[in-house]
Design an enzyme around this catalytic site. Sequence first.
Site, PDB file in Angstrom:
ATOM      1  N   LYS A  36       0.897  -1.162   0.000  1.00 52.08           N
ATOM      2  CA  LYS A  36       0.000   0.000   0.000  1.00 52.08           C
ATOM      3  C   LYS A  36       0.934   1.210   0.000  1.00 52.08           C
ATOM      4  O   LYS A  36       1.367   1.671   1.061  1.00 52.08           O
ATOM      5  CB  LYS A  36      -0.877  -0.030   1.256  1.00 52.08           C
ATOM      6  CG  LYS A  36      -1.806   1.152   1.413  1.00 52.08           C
ATOM      7  CD  LYS A  36      -3.145   0.946   0.764  1.00 52.08           C
ATOM      8  CE  LYS A  36      -4.015   2.190   0.880  1.00 52.08           C
ATOM      9  NZ  LYS A  36      -5.299   2.056   0.180  1.00 52.08           N
ATOM     10  N   ASP A  50      -5.518  -0.889   6.288  1.00 53.52           N
ATOM     11  CA  ASP A  50      -5.267  -1.561   5.006  1.00 53.52           C
ATOM     12  C   ASP A  50      -3.906  -2.255   5.023  1.00 53.52           C
ATOM     13  O   ASP A  50      -3.760  -3.398   4.564  1.00 53.52           O
ATOM     14  CB  ASP A  50      -5.261  -0.563   3.834  1.00 53.52           C
ATOM     15  CG  ASP A  50      -6.642  -0.061   3.498  1.00 53.52           C
ATOM     16  OD1 ASP A  50      -7.564  -0.281   4.292  1.00 53.52           O
ATOM     17  OD2 ASP A  50      -6.799   0.553   2.430  1.00 53.52           O
ATOM     18  N   GLU A 111      -1.967  -2.154  -3.782  1.00 48.11           N
ATOM     19  CA  GLU A 111      -3.272  -1.488  -3.693  1.00 48.11           C
ATOM     20  C   GLU A 111      -3.089   0.006  -3.878  1.00 48.11           C
ATOM     21  O   GLU A 111      -2.277   0.641  -3.202  1.00 48.11           O
ATOM     22  CB  GLU A 111      -3.930  -1.761  -2.330  1.00 48.11           C
ATOM     23  CG  GLU A 111      -5.300  -1.078  -2.257  1.00 48.11           C
ATOM     24  CD  GLU A 111      -5.955  -1.070  -0.888  1.00 48.11           C
ATOM     25  OE1 GLU A 111      -5.572  -1.864  -0.016  1.00 48.11           O
ATOM     26  OE2 GLU A 111      -6.868  -0.237  -0.711  1.00 48.11           O
ATOM     27  N   GLY A 112      -3.868   0.580  -4.802  1.00 50.27           N
ATOM     28  CA  GLY A 112      -3.818   2.023  -5.022  1.00 50.27           C
ATOM     29  C   GLY A 112      -4.457   2.784  -3.871  1.00 50.27           C
ATOM     30  O   GLY A 112      -4.754   2.234  -2.807  1.00 50.27           O
ATOM     31  N   GLY A 114      -7.684   5.256  -3.113  1.00 55.15           N
ATOM     32  CA  GLY A 114      -8.918   5.784  -3.700  1.00 55.15           C
ATOM     33  C   GLY A 114      -9.125   5.260  -5.111  1.00 55.15           C
ATOM     34  O   GLY A 114      -8.990   4.064  -5.367  1.00 55.15           O
ATOM     35  N   ASN A 171     -17.712  -6.277  -7.145  1.00 53.91           N
ATOM     36  CA  ASN A 171     -17.819  -6.460  -5.699  1.00 53.91           C
ATOM     37  C   ASN A 171     -19.145  -5.882  -5.210  1.00 53.91           C
ATOM     38  O   ASN A 171     -19.378  -4.670  -5.298  1.00 53.91           O
ATOM     39  CB  ASN A 171     -16.636  -5.775  -5.004  1.00 53.91           C
ATOM     40  CG  ASN A 171     -16.609  -6.077  -3.519  1.00 53.91           C
ATOM     41  OD1 ASN A 171     -17.050  -7.138  -3.077  1.00 53.91           O
ATOM     42  ND2 ASN A 171     -16.111  -5.140  -2.734  1.00 53.91           N
TER      43      ASN A 171
HETATM   44  N1  LIG Z   1     -18.481  -7.886  -0.679  1.00 52.94           N
HETATM   45  C1  LIG Z   1     -18.634  -7.114   0.397  1.00 52.94           C
HETATM   46  N2  LIG Z   1     -19.649  -7.355   1.275  1.00 52.94           N
HETATM   47  C2  LIG Z   1     -19.818  -6.599   2.365  1.00 52.94           C
HETATM   48  N3  LIG Z   1     -19.022  -5.566   2.708  1.00 52.94           N
HETATM   49  C3  LIG Z   1     -17.987  -5.282   1.890  1.00 52.94           C
HETATM   50  C4  LIG Z   1     -17.743  -6.026   0.699  1.00 52.94           C
HETATM   51  N4  LIG Z   1     -16.653  -5.502   0.097  1.00 52.94           N
HETATM   52  C5  LIG Z   1     -16.240  -4.474   0.861  1.00 52.94           C
HETATM   53  N5  LIG Z   1     -17.034  -4.355   1.941  1.00 52.94           N
HETATM   54  C6  LIG Z   1     -16.896  -3.368   3.012  1.00 52.94           C
HETATM   55  O1  LIG Z   1     -16.708  -2.101   2.424  1.00 52.94           O
HETATM   56  C7  LIG Z   1     -15.754  -1.340   3.145  1.00 52.94           C
HETATM   57  C8  LIG Z   1     -14.630  -0.928   2.210  1.00 52.94           C
HETATM   58  O2  LIG Z   1     -13.871  -2.089   1.842  1.00 52.94           O
HETATM   59  P1  LIG Z   1     -12.307  -1.930   1.598  1.00 52.94           P
HETATM   60  O3  LIG Z   1     -11.660  -1.338   2.801  1.00 52.94           O
HETATM   61  O4  LIG Z   1     -11.780  -3.235   1.117  1.00 52.94           O
HETATM   62  O5  LIG Z   1     -12.346  -0.838   0.418  1.00 52.94           O
HETATM   63  P2  LIG Z   1     -11.140  -0.005  -0.227  1.00 52.94           P
HETATM   64  O6  LIG Z   1     -11.522   0.259  -1.632  1.00 52.94           O
HETATM   65  O7  LIG Z   1      -9.884  -0.714   0.028  1.00 52.94           O
HETATM   66  O8  LIG Z   1     -11.195   1.343   0.618  1.00 52.94           O
HETATM   67  P3  LIG Z   1     -10.041   2.493   0.682  1.00 52.94           P
HETATM   68  O9  LIG Z   1     -10.303   3.402  -0.463  1.00 52.94           O
HETATM   69  O10 LIG Z   1     -10.307   3.121   2.019  1.00 52.94           O
HETATM   70  O11 LIG Z   1      -8.709   1.819   0.621  1.00 52.94           O
HETATM   71  C9  LIG Z   1     -15.291  -2.194   4.307  1.00 52.94           C
HETATM   72  O12 LIG Z   1     -16.035  -1.866   5.464  1.00 52.94           O
HETATM   73  C10 LIG Z   1     -15.616  -3.599   3.846  1.00 52.94           C
HETATM   74  O13 LIG Z   1     -15.827  -4.478   4.927  1.00 52.94           O
HETATM   75 MG   LIG Z   2      -8.192  -0.074   1.022  1.00 49.06          MG
END
Ligand SMILES: Nc1ncnc2c1ncn2[C@@H]1O[C@H](COP(=O)(O)OP(=O)(O)OP(=O)(O)O)[C@@H](O)[C@H]1O
Ligand SMILES: [Mg+2]
Length: 227
Positions: A36, A50, A111-112, A114, A171
């Site tokens: 990250k 993360d 992981e990027g 945003g 997703n």
């Molecule tokens: N398939 C899913 N079912 C239920 N909840 C999910 C699912 N995918 C993601 N979430 C929920 O959505 C939220 C964001 O997920 P995640 O942290 O992986 O996103 P991200 O894109 O990495 O965010 P960021 O931009 O902050 O890095 C978390 O609370 C996660 O538990």
């Molecule tokens: Mg993330």
Amino acid sequence: MSYFVTGTDTGVGKTLVSCALMHALASQGLSVVGMKPVAAGCDDDNHNEDVEQLRAAGTVLATYGQINPYSLYHPIAPHIAARHVGIRIDLSRILTSFRELLSQADEVIVEGVGGFKVPLNDQQDTAEMAQQFELPVILVVGMRLGCLNHALLTADAIAASGLRLAGWVANILTPDMPALRENIATLEQRLQAPMLGVIEYQVTPDSHEMAKQLNIQLLKNNVPDEI
Ligand SMILES: Nc1ncnc2c1ncn2[C@@H]1O[C@H](COP(=O)(O)OP(=O)(O)OP(=O)(O)O)[C@@H](O)[C@H]1O
Ligand SMILES: [Mg+2]
């Protein structure tokens, strides 16, 4: 083959899908490590959720600083968070850590931050970071209203940066998105890359369960011929 994981927005499941990819690759006997490069939003110990998740999903030992060269306290746009603490995010420092990780594992999953074009400093953004890494891109589409536009714009931006969209993941973020299957079908028709899987909504999201919903074989089938 290592990958850069981007998303249609912040909070669309990049971290969970990155960890799921790492589990899927590891189950094939490959050594994996997550990265990250820039994390915005840390606790008082300067640790980010993360980074902890990616670190736990890895199969090789890497230092926190290699996995996450830039830890920024405030959960805001990285170039602004960096400015608040008087620093400038330097892509060459990130590239050094990336190369160290590449030498330690078969696969680095980056992981990027945003979406695909989040500014990192006054001149550069995450798209330029992905260009410097020269990695194929995996796009996580958070299935919600507006995702078609975000996904197609992101695919255009990836192509414009000269990178290859290696695959995408649908997703499902809520249990009740209207016209969900039609939205997925629309993206299957318009995105020029394989859909690696549909990740169902999970009340308690678990990246190991998600790994079972990904077909990473499609990544191997989607490697361009050598020139
Ligand atoms: N398939 C899913 N079912 C239920 N909840 C999910 C699912 N995918 C993601 N979430 C929920 O959505 C939220 C964001 O997920 P995640 O942290 O992986 O996103 P991200 O894109 O990495 O965010 P960021 O931009 O902050 O890095 C978390 O609370 C996660 O538990
Ligand atoms: Mg993330």
